[in-house]
Design a protein around this motif. Structure first.
Motif, PDB file in Angstrom:
ATOM      1  N   THR A 339       0.834  -1.114  -0.124  1.00 46.20           N
ATOM      2  CA  THR A 339      -0.329   0.133   0.074  1.00 46.20           C
ATOM      3  C   THR A 339       0.744   1.377  -0.106  1.00 46.20           C
ATOM      4  OG1 THR A 339      -1.727  -1.200   1.143  1.00 46.20           O
ATOM      5  CG2 THR A 339      -1.697   1.231   1.279  1.00 46.20           C
ATOM      6  N   GLN A 340       1.862   1.265   0.838  1.00 50.52           N
ATOM      7  CA  GLN A 340       2.725   2.522   1.006  1.00 50.52           C
ATOM      8  C   GLN A 340       3.544   2.622  -0.351  1.00 50.52           C
ATOM      9  OE1 GLN A 340       5.316   1.580   4.199  1.00 50.52           O
ATOM     10  NE2 GLN A 340       3.944   2.425   5.716  1.00 50.52           N
ATOM     11  N   LEU A 341       3.723   1.438  -1.071  1.00 50.70           N
ATOM     12  CA  LEU A 341       4.640   1.966  -2.347  1.00 50.70           C
ATOM     13  C   LEU A 341       3.864   1.748  -3.503  1.00 50.70           C
ATOM     14  CD1 LEU A 341       7.697  -0.944  -1.769  1.00 50.70           C
ATOM     15  CD2 LEU A 341       7.509   1.642  -1.470  1.00 50.70           C
ATOM     16  N   GLY A 342       2.485   1.964  -3.193  1.00 47.44           N
ATOM     17  CA  GLY A 342       1.389   1.717  -4.625  1.00 47.44           C
ATOM     18  C   GLY A 342       1.661   0.597  -5.488  1.00 47.44           C
ATOM     19  N   LEU A 343       1.903  -0.507  -4.854  1.00 46.23           N
ATOM     20  CA  LEU A 343       2.049  -1.729  -5.811  1.00 46.23           C
ATOM     21  C   LEU A 343       0.934  -2.533  -6.057  1.00 46.23           C
ATOM     22  CD1 LEU A 343       5.641  -2.963  -4.377  1.00 46.23           C
ATOM     23  CD2 LEU A 343       5.213  -1.429  -6.568  1.00 46.23           C
ATOM     24  N   PHE A 344      -0.031  -2.261  -5.438  1.00 45.65           N
ATOM     25  CA  PHE A 344      -1.380  -3.288  -5.416  1.00 45.65           C
ATOM     26  C   PHE A 344      -2.388  -2.473  -6.096  1.00 45.65           C
ATOM     27  CE2 PHE A 344      -0.169  -5.418  -1.212  1.00 45.65           C
ATOM     28  CZ  PHE A 344       0.634  -6.412  -1.998  1.00 45.65           C
ATOM     29  N   ALA A 345      -3.362  -3.239  -6.772  1.00 42.91           N
ATOM     30  CA  ALA A 345      -4.533  -2.962  -7.480  1.00 42.91           C
ATOM     31  C   ALA A 345      -5.637  -2.503  -6.413  1.00 42.91           C
ATOM     32  CB  ALA A 345      -4.940  -3.753  -8.468  1.00 42.91           C
ATOM     33  N   PRO A 346      -6.556  -1.826  -6.661  1.00 35.09           N
ATOM     34  CA  PRO A 346      -7.501  -1.760  -5.623  1.00 35.09           C
ATOM     35  C   PRO A 346      -8.393  -3.115  -5.205  1.00 35.09           C
ATOM     36  CG  PRO A 346      -7.820  -0.250  -7.269  1.00 35.09           C
ATOM     37  CD  PRO A 346      -6.857  -1.012  -7.770  1.00 35.09           C
ATOM     38  N   GLY A 347      -8.187  -3.466  -3.938  1.00 35.71           N
ATOM     39  CA  GLY A 347      -8.821  -4.595  -3.415  1.00 35.71           C
ATOM     40  C   GLY A 347      -7.772  -5.970  -3.124  1.00 35.71           C
ATOM     41  N   GLU A 348      -6.634  -5.565  -3.581  1.00 35.43           N
ATOM     42  CA  GLU A 348      -5.509  -6.591  -3.444  1.00 35.43           C
ATOM     43  C   GLU A 348      -5.015  -6.932  -2.170  1.00 35.43           C
ATOM     44  OE1 GLU A 348      -1.873  -8.322  -6.334  1.00 35.43           O
ATOM     45  OE2 GLU A 348      -2.632  -6.386  -6.605  1.00 35.43           O
ATOM     46  N   ALA A 349      -4.813  -5.548  -1.557  1.00 32.89           N
ATOM     47  CA  ALA A 349      -4.342  -5.566   0.125  1.00 32.89           C
ATOM     48  C   ALA A 349      -5.346  -6.221   0.748  1.00 32.89           C
ATOM     49  CB  ALA A 349      -3.909  -4.054   0.248  1.00 32.89           C
ATOM     50  N   PRO A 350      -6.589  -5.765   0.762  1.00 35.46           N
ATOM     51  CA  PRO A 350      -7.573  -6.504   1.564  1.00 35.46           C
ATOM     52  C   PRO A 350      -7.699  -7.977   1.424  1.00 35.46           C
ATOM     53  CG  PRO A 350      -8.582  -4.579   0.711  1.00 35.46           C
ATOM     54  CD  PRO A 350      -7.101  -4.923  -0.151  1.00 35.46           C
ATOM     55  N   ALA A 351      -7.447  -8.379   0.273  1.00 34.45           N
ATOM     56  CA  ALA A 351      -7.432  -9.859  -0.399  1.00 34.45           C
ATOM     57  C   ALA A 351      -6.359 -10.568   0.606  1.00 34.45           C
ATOM     58  CB  ALA A 351      -7.114 -10.299  -1.794  1.00 34.45           C
ATOM     59  N   LEU A 352      -5.170  -9.987   0.948  1.00 35.45           N
ATOM     60  CA  LEU A 352      -4.145 -10.931   1.456  1.00 35.45           C
ATOM     61  C   LEU A 352      -4.539 -10.935   2.948  1.00 35.45           C
ATOM     62  CD1 LEU A 352      -0.833  -8.716   0.207  1.00 35.45           C
ATOM     63  CD2 LEU A 352      -2.143 -10.709  -0.787  1.00 35.45           C
ATOM     64  N   LEU A 353      -4.948  -9.944   3.636  1.00 34.86           N
ATOM     65  CA  LEU A 353      -5.747 -10.163   4.917  1.00 34.86           C
ATOM     66  C   LEU A 353      -6.824 -11.021   4.950  1.00 34.86           C
ATOM     67  CD1 LEU A 353      -5.656  -6.498   6.201  1.00 34.86           C
ATOM     68  CD2 LEU A 353      -3.779  -8.329   6.207  1.00 34.86           C
ATOM     69  N   LEU A 354      -7.560 -11.204   3.832  1.00 40.17           N
ATOM     70  CA  LEU A 354      -8.744 -12.256   3.989  1.00 40.17           C
ATOM     71  C   LEU A 354      -7.996 -13.532   3.887  1.00 40.17           C
ATOM     72  CD1 LEU A 354     -11.664 -13.052   3.585  1.00 40.17           C
ATOM     73  CD2 LEU A 354     -11.576 -12.982   1.185  1.00 40.17           C
ATOM     74  N   GLY A 355      -7.102 -13.796   3.146  1.00 34.86           N
ATOM     75  CA  GLY A 355      -6.589 -15.293   3.253  1.00 34.86           C
ATOM     76  C   GLY A 355      -5.715 -15.418   4.526  1.00 34.86           C
ATOM     77  N   ALA A 356      -5.317 -14.412   5.354  1.00 30.03           N
ATOM     78  CA  ALA A 356      -4.858 -14.837   6.465  1.00 30.03           C
ATOM     79  C   ALA A 356      -5.985 -15.176   7.522  1.00 30.03           C
ATOM     80  CB  ALA A 356      -4.163 -13.441   7.268  1.00 30.03           C
ATOM     81  N   LEU A 357      -7.061 -14.434   7.434  1.00 27.56           N
ATOM     82  CA  LEU A 357      -8.171 -14.930   8.344  1.00 27.56           C
ATOM     83  C   LEU A 357      -8.544 -16.260   7.975  1.00 27.56           C
ATOM     84  CD1 LEU A 357     -10.453 -11.561   8.144  1.00 27.56           C
ATOM     85  CD2 LEU A 357      -9.016 -12.287   9.857  1.00 27.56           C
ATOM     86  N   VAL A 358      -8.634 -16.758   6.957  1.00 26.71           N
ATOM     87  CA  VAL A 358      -8.947 -18.327   6.657  1.00 26.71           C
ATOM     88  C   VAL A 358      -7.975 -19.313   7.266  1.00 26.71           C
ATOM     89  CG1 VAL A 358      -8.972 -19.973   4.898  1.00 26.71           C
ATOM     90  CG2 VAL A 358      -9.866 -17.630   4.500  1.00 26.71           C
ATOM     91  N   THR A 359      -6.831 -18.846   7.615  1.00 27.31           N
ATOM     92  CA  THR A 359      -5.700 -19.601   8.205  1.00 27.31           C
ATOM     93  C   THR A 359      -5.824 -19.480   9.587  1.00 27.31           C
ATOM     94  OG1 THR A 359      -4.080 -17.964   8.263  1.00 27.31           O
ATOM     95  CG2 THR A 359      -3.930 -19.200   6.369  1.00 27.31           C
ATOM     96  N   ILE A 360      -6.048 -18.402  10.321  1.00 26.48           N
ATOM     97  CA  ILE A 360      -6.700 -18.096  11.632  1.00 26.48           C
ATOM     98  C   ILE A 360      -7.740 -18.939  12.024  1.00 26.48           C
ATOM     99  CG2 ILE A 360      -7.199 -16.463  13.408  1.00 26.48           C
ATOM    100  CD1 ILE A 360      -5.461 -14.310  11.807  1.00 26.48           C
ATOM    101  N   ALA A 361      -8.744 -19.039  11.129  1.00 28.53           N
ATOM    102  CA  ALA A 361      -9.956 -19.707  11.741  1.00 28.53           C
ATOM    103  C   ALA A 361      -9.644 -21.220  11.798  1.00 28.53           C
ATOM    104  CB  ALA A 361     -11.009 -19.447  10.523  1.00 28.53           C
ATOM    105  N   VAL A 362      -8.665 -21.715  10.712  1.00 25.15           N
ATOM    106  CA  VAL A 362      -8.448 -23.117  10.810  1.00 25.15           C
ATOM    107  C   VAL A 362      -7.577 -23.375  11.788  1.00 25.15           C
ATOM    108  CG1 VAL A 362      -7.243 -24.879   9.288  1.00 25.15           C
ATOM    109  CG2 VAL A 362      -8.800 -23.124   8.316  1.00 25.15           C
ATOM    110  N   ALA A 363      -6.553 -22.573  12.052  1.00 24.59           N
ATOM    111  CA  ALA A 363      -5.695 -22.594  13.165  1.00 24.59           C
ATOM    112  C   ALA A 363      -6.582 -22.970  14.594  1.00 24.59           C
ATOM    113  CB  ALA A 363      -4.606 -21.608  13.427  1.00 24.59           C
TER     114      ALA A 363
END
Length: 378
Positions: A339-363
């Motif tokens: 986000t700071q470097l402007g490397l992501f398209a809109p919605g891409e950064a939240p998608a990474l955190l969504l993936g983390a939430l999936v792993t946390i729920a399974v953990a």
């Protein structure tokens, strides 16, 4: 940014403990802080401006401190870790190798060109997340110790690899910066060892405790900010500076008094401020406008669990393999840096955190299954 904004951020930071108050849920405190930030930030009522320079600077300090504390959580001096380190290395290596084709496949499926980043995300673990779950559930025994070693190795390697993977165009520059920060942390470790051997550490600790000087905290903050300045100057993230200094301190032995002081500074103010800022800066509305990134997030989470299940072939119990897949620090760091470097398209950064939430729920489920399997302390 004024005191009113700081008061609002402090109040929003309370949402983390409120959501995580039930131990059985195993919900990380940061999830409430991220959610609260999203509600009042770009995705919600826009009460906070994540682009405010003062807010960004304070968030960077919080980011460095969060990674510093995460580094101190890696059990560098734990004697029980060393015999298990070989198996942990092998399993972490197997997971890392399996993550490469998965990262390439995900980059092709979603046409993002970020195969290296996805491979690092899928292979990563979070010592700051897994170790508290193990402690709270009183998990123990040789398989658990081997899992701790695996998570520590994966966390360390992925934190070093992330800046190289997230911005391949500047990989050489990032590598030089990472080496410079690592060298600085190594010098700090040597100085710490000398300080302990000569008895200066014990004497200064005694004087500090008697006079209320907080010398350990002052010295470590000075070193952290110096390493962060080096990281900024060499164009790498302050994440590396914080984590490297945390590892150096863990290798020498973190004084309990310093641990309490760091906990107060980080978990009481600057850590919640960072996560509220991160939540406020994420545009979750973009996930609705670009639903393919919802699929990306879900695929990243499922892929991380599947790739870590490879360790089952190397003798690791499946619940512990799923627990080792729990990730938060690397996705948060990736979302922050991107986000700071402007490397992501809109919605891409939240998608990474969504993936983390999936792993946390399974953990959380995997931890309960590990208890049922009898993987607890005697």
């Amino acid at each position: 940014m004024g005191f009113g904004t700081l008061a609002l951020v402090a109040v929003l930071g309370l949402s983390g403990p409120l959501l995580a108050v039930r131990r059985r849920w195993n919900i990380p405190v940061v999830l409430g802080e991220l959610a609260a930030g999203a509600v009042v930030g770009v995705s919600g009522f826009r009460l906070l401006d994540p682009g405010d320079p003062v807010f960004v600077f304070l968030a960077d300090i919080g980011f460095a401190l969060v990674m510093f504390v995460a580094g101190t959580h890696v059990p560098m001096r734990d004697a029980s870790i060393r015999p298990a380190l070989r198996r942990g290395l092998v399993r972490a290596g197997a997971v890392g190798i399996a993550a490469v084709p998965v990262g390439i496949a995900l980059a092709g499926m979603f046409d993002t060109g970020k195969a290296g980043l996805y491979a690092v995300l899928v292979a990563s673990s979070s010592a700051a997340l897994v170790l508290p779950i193990i402690d709270s559930l009183r998990l123990g025994g040789a398989p658990v110790v081997e899992t701790v070693a695996q998570v520590a190795v994966a966390d360390t390697v992925c934190i070093v690899a992330l800046p190289l993977a997230i911005d391949p165009g500047h990989a050489v520059r990032a590598a030089v910066g990472a080496v410079a920060v690592a060298a600085g942390a190594a010098l700090v470790y040597v100085a710490f060892r000398w300080f302990v051997r000569t008895g200066l550490q014990e004497r200064s600790h005694r004087v500090s405790e008697q006079r209320g000087f907080a010398l350990e905290l002052r010295v470590n903050l000075a070193l952290l900010f110096a390493l962060a300045a080096l990281a900024t100057w060499t164009h790498v993230s302050v994440m590396l500076a914080g984590f490297a200094l945390g590892l150096a301190l863990s290798a020498v032995g973190e004084p309990r008094r310093l641990a309490r002081q760091l906990f107060g500074v980080t978990e009481g103010f600057l850590g919640p401020l960072f996560f509220v800022w991160l939540g406020a800066s994420l545009d979750l509305r973009a996930l609705v406008d670009h639903p393919s990134y919802i699929g990306l997030g879900l695929c990243l989470g499922v892929a991380a669990i599947a790739v870590h299940a490879v360790a089952r072939l190397l003798g690791q119990p499946l619940p512990l393999a799923a627990l080792a897949a729990a990730q938060l620090g690397i996705p948060v760091a990736a979302a922050t840096i991107g986000t700071q470097l402007g490397l992501f398209a809109p919605g891409e950064a939240p998608a990474l955190l969504l993936g983390a939430l999936v792993t946390i729920a399974v953990a959380a489920v995997a931890g309960a299954l590990a208890v049922r399997r009898g993987l607890v302390r005697a």
